[in-house]
Design a protein around this motif. Structure first.
Motif, mmCIF file in Angstrom:
data_model
loop_
_atom_site.group_PDB
_atom_site.id
_atom_site.type_symbol
_atom_site.label_atom_id
_atom_site.label_comp_id
_atom_site.label_asym_id
_atom_site.label_seq_id
_atom_site.Cartn_x
_atom_site.Cartn_y
_atom_site.Cartn_z
ATOM 1 N N UNK A 1 0.838 -1.195 0.000
ATOM 2 C CA UNK A 1 0.000 0.000 0.000
ATOM 3 C C UNK A 1 0.883 1.259 0.000
ATOM 4 N N UNK A 2 0.224 2.385 -0.178
ATOM 5 C CA UNK A 2 0.972 3.649 -0.221
ATOM 6 C C UNK A 2 1.636 3.939 1.130
ATOM 7 N N UNK A 3 0.963 3.643 2.232
ATOM 8 C CA UNK A 3 1.544 3.863 3.551
ATOM 9 C C UNK A 3 2.759 2.985 3.770
ATOM 10 N N UNK A 4 2.712 1.739 3.293
ATOM 11 C CA UNK A 4 3.866 0.847 3.460
ATOM 12 C C UNK A 4 5.057 1.307 2.630
ATOM 13 N N UNK A 5 4.802 1.831 1.445
ATOM 14 C CA UNK A 5 5.909 2.336 0.626
ATOM 15 C C UNK A 5 6.524 3.579 1.270
ATOM 16 N N UNK A 6 5.682 4.424 1.890
ATOM 17 C CA UNK A 6 6.211 5.596 2.588
ATOM 18 C C UNK A 6 7.073 5.167 3.767
ATOM 19 N N UNK A 7 6.630 4.161 4.515
ATOM 20 C CA UNK A 7 7.441 3.645 5.617
ATOM 21 C C UNK A 7 8.764 3.080 5.111
ATOM 22 N N UNK B 1 14.404 10.907 1.905
ATOM 23 C CA UNK B 1 13.650 12.023 2.477
ATOM 24 C C UNK B 1 12.945 12.846 1.401
ATOM 25 N N UNK B 2 13.483 12.874 0.186
ATOM 26 C CA UNK B 2 12.866 13.684 -0.862
ATOM 27 C C UNK B 2 11.568 13.079 -1.381
ATOM 28 N N UNK B 3 11.259 11.857 -1.006
ATOM 29 C CA UNK B 3 10.038 11.201 -1.487
ATOM 30 C C UNK B 3 8.849 11.464 -0.565
ATOM 31 N N UNK B 4 9.063 12.143 0.568
ATOM 32 C CA UNK B 4 7.979 12.327 1.524
ATOM 33 C C UNK B 4 8.113 13.692 2.164
ATOM 34 N N UNK B 5 7.058 14.126 2.790
ATOM 35 C CA UNK B 5 7.108 15.385 3.511
ATOM 36 C C UNK B 5 7.450 15.128 4.971
ATOM 37 N N UNK B 6 7.482 16.198 5.748
ATOM 38 C CA UNK B 6 7.956 16.096 7.123
ATOM 39 C C UNK B 6 7.003 15.281 7.998
ATOM 40 N N UNK B 7 5.704 15.494 7.836
ATOM 41 C CA UNK B 7 4.745 14.744 8.657
ATOM 42 C C UNK B 7 4.823 13.253 8.379
ATOM 43 N N UNK B 8 4.973 12.876 7.104
ATOM 44 C CA UNK B 8 5.080 11.459 6.758
ATOM 45 C C UNK B 8 6.333 10.836 7.347
ATOM 46 N N UNK B 9 7.439 11.588 7.304
ATOM 47 C CA UNK B 9 8.697 11.041 7.808
ATOM 48 C C UNK B 9 8.627 10.797 9.317
ATOM 49 N N UNK B 10 8.115 11.779 10.078
ATOM 50 C CA UNK B 10 8.041 11.614 11.534
ATOM 51 C C UNK B 10 7.005 10.561 11.914
ATOM 52 N N UNK B 11 5.928 10.467 11.146
ATOM 53 C CA UNK B 11 4.942 9.430 11.443
ATOM 54 C C UNK B 11 5.530 8.042 11.223
ATOM 55 N N UNK B 12 6.391 7.899 10.214
ATOM 56 C CA UNK B 12 7.020 6.599 9.962
ATOM 57 C C UNK B 12 8.014 6.251 11.059
ATOM 58 N N UNK B 13 8.755 7.257 11.542
ATOM 59 C CA UNK B 13 9.721 6.980 12.604
ATOM 60 C C UNK B 13 9.034 6.600 13.911
ATOM 61 N N UNK C 1 3.253 5.738 13.917
ATOM 62 C CA UNK C 1 1.916 6.198 14.283
ATOM 63 C C UNK C 1 0.912 6.044 13.159
ATOM 64 N N UNK C 2 1.346 5.623 11.991
ATOM 65 C CA UNK C 2 0.432 5.594 10.864
ATOM 66 C C UNK C 2 0.447 6.925 10.132
ATOM 67 N N UNK C 3 0.184 6.877 8.836
ATOM 68 C CA UNK C 3 0.269 8.082 8.023
ATOM 69 C C UNK C 3 -0.908 9.019 8.296
ATOM 70 N N UNK C 4 -0.671 10.338 8.313
ATOM 71 C CA UNK C 4 -1.791 11.287 8.504
ATOM 72 C C UNK C 4 -2.803 11.172 7.370
#
Length: 394
Positions: A166-172, A180-192, A195-198
């Motif tokens: 899924x898109x969330x798994x690829x972001x993780x 880092x260039x493939x995601x924004x700041x909220x996505x990066x911190x959520x993956x670390x 917490x799940x993607x916003x």
């Protein structure tokens, strides 16, 4: 005498009107050098011809308009003239009064609102391109070749996993790999934080600004220096760690008592004196106490007013008892130690077999590498001694 003076003036006048002068110099018996000098000219005349011209008389013959035109021909970089005279702009209007910035801005805004816009020759129609539309030029052949996708055979298992992800798994996965260039700041911190993607923040999501969190101010250090000194002096067995950080009211007399009591203390293991105003005199007393104390393991004297030579003295005092495992003394009065001081600290650290961590900022690569290598050897030696297997155990 008068005849001689007139002859001198006539000969001198004739010499100045000469056009070309030949100068012959004989440098040796076989070499002859000829130098030809041509006088400088200005508007077709020799420069010397303008020496007898009266400048004031010429300026008196000019009209006011010609003088103003001549005054505009100035060097803008001439520092002998005031700035107001180095520019060609002149305002002939008389001042209407003192400057009122508020009224000036109101007048400019009023004039901008009352000035009609330029009429459009062709009315605006949504979706219709007026004029020539800009088209980007085609990329070069080398750029097209570089942007071509390279087919990589990842295997059926990985291909299937990426296809079904899924898109969330690829972001993780991108966060784990550091893309880092493939995601924004909220996505990066959520993956670390796992917490799940916003919601609503996919690959094309926009990170919105968030209100900064207000954290309460850190409470001041409530440690009583006088009571702590008495407990250290009495060698209290329960007092193992002392933290006097950020207490700037400690006097020199209290430092004297503290370091004098530290000499005979046998239970204190951690002493932190960050940002307490330690000077060279009190630091030298601390160095003397370290030479007699054999129980202290961690010492922190960061953010004080200790000079580089006294830092060397402190590092040298650690060699007497060989008990200090961590020593921190960065951010002092002098940020840069210099090559000589850093080499002295490096040589002293290499003689220390118990030091495991050193908090000092070293500028030179040689000193940093030698200190890091020696501390790593001390850590490895300590680890082997903790897990040493007896000889009789097979």
């Amino acid at each position: 005498m008068a005849e001689t003076y007139e002859e001198y003036e006539e000969s001198h006048h004739v010499t100045r009107k000469s056009v070309t002068t030949f100068k012959i110099e004989e440098t040796s018996s076989s070499t002859t050098t000829k130098t030809i000098t041509t006088p400088a000219k200005l508007y077709g005349k020799d420069v010397g011809a303008y020496d007898d011209i009266d400048v004031d008389e010429l300026l008196a013959q000019l009209s006011p308009e010609e003088i103003s035109m001549l005054a505009k021909e100035v060097d803008p970089d001439d520092s002998f003239l005031p700035p107001s005279q180095r520019t060609n702009y002149e305002c002939d209007k008389a001042p209407t009064g003192p400057l009122d910035r508020k009224k000036l801005i109101e007048h400019i805004n009023k004039q901008a609102l009352e000035t009609p816009d330029r009429p459009e020759l062709e009315p605006f129609v949504p979706g219709v391109v007026r004029g020539k539309k800009w088209m980007p030029p085609p990329p070069a052949a080398k750029m097209q070749a570089a942007e071509e996708q390279i087919a990589i055979d990842l295997g059926d298992e990985y291909e299937q996993a990426l296809t079904d992800a899924t898109q969330e798994e690829i972001i993780d996965l991108a966060a784990i790999l550091g893309f880092h260039s493939m995601m924004n700041q909220d996505q990066y911190h959520a993956s670390l934080l796992n917490k799940g993607q916003p919601v609503g923040l996919g690959w094309d999501g926009i990170t919105k600004s968030a209100i900064p969190k207000i954290f309460p101010a850190e409470a001041p250090n409530a440690t009583d220096p006088e009571d702590t000194i008495q407990r250290i002096k009495s060698d209290d067995s329960k007092l193992v760690e002392v933290n006097l950080n950020n207490i700037k009211t400690i006097s020199d007399e209290q430092f004297d008592k503290l370091f004098e009591a530290l000499k005979s203390n046998t239970h204190l293991e951690v002493l932190s004196l960050t940002n307490v105003g330690l000077t060279d005199r009190t630091a030298l007393m601390l160095a003397t106490a370290l030479e007699q104390n054999h129980a202290l393991r961690v010492l922190n004297v960061e953010t004080n007013f200790i000079s580089p030579p006294v830092i060397v003295t402190l590092v040298k005092s650690l060699l007497t008892q060989m008990t200090i495992e961590e020593f921190r003394a960065s951010n002092q009065r002098s940020q840069v130690f210099g090559n000589k001081i850093e080499m002295e600290i490096t040589e002293l650290v290499e003689k220390n077999t118990t030091l495991l961590r050193l908090g000092l900022h070293l500028e030179f690569n040689d000193a940093r590498h030698r200190v890091a290598a020696h501390l790593q050897r001390n850590i490895d030696r300590t680890r082997r001694s903790h897990y040493k297997i007896p000889k009789n155990v097979i």
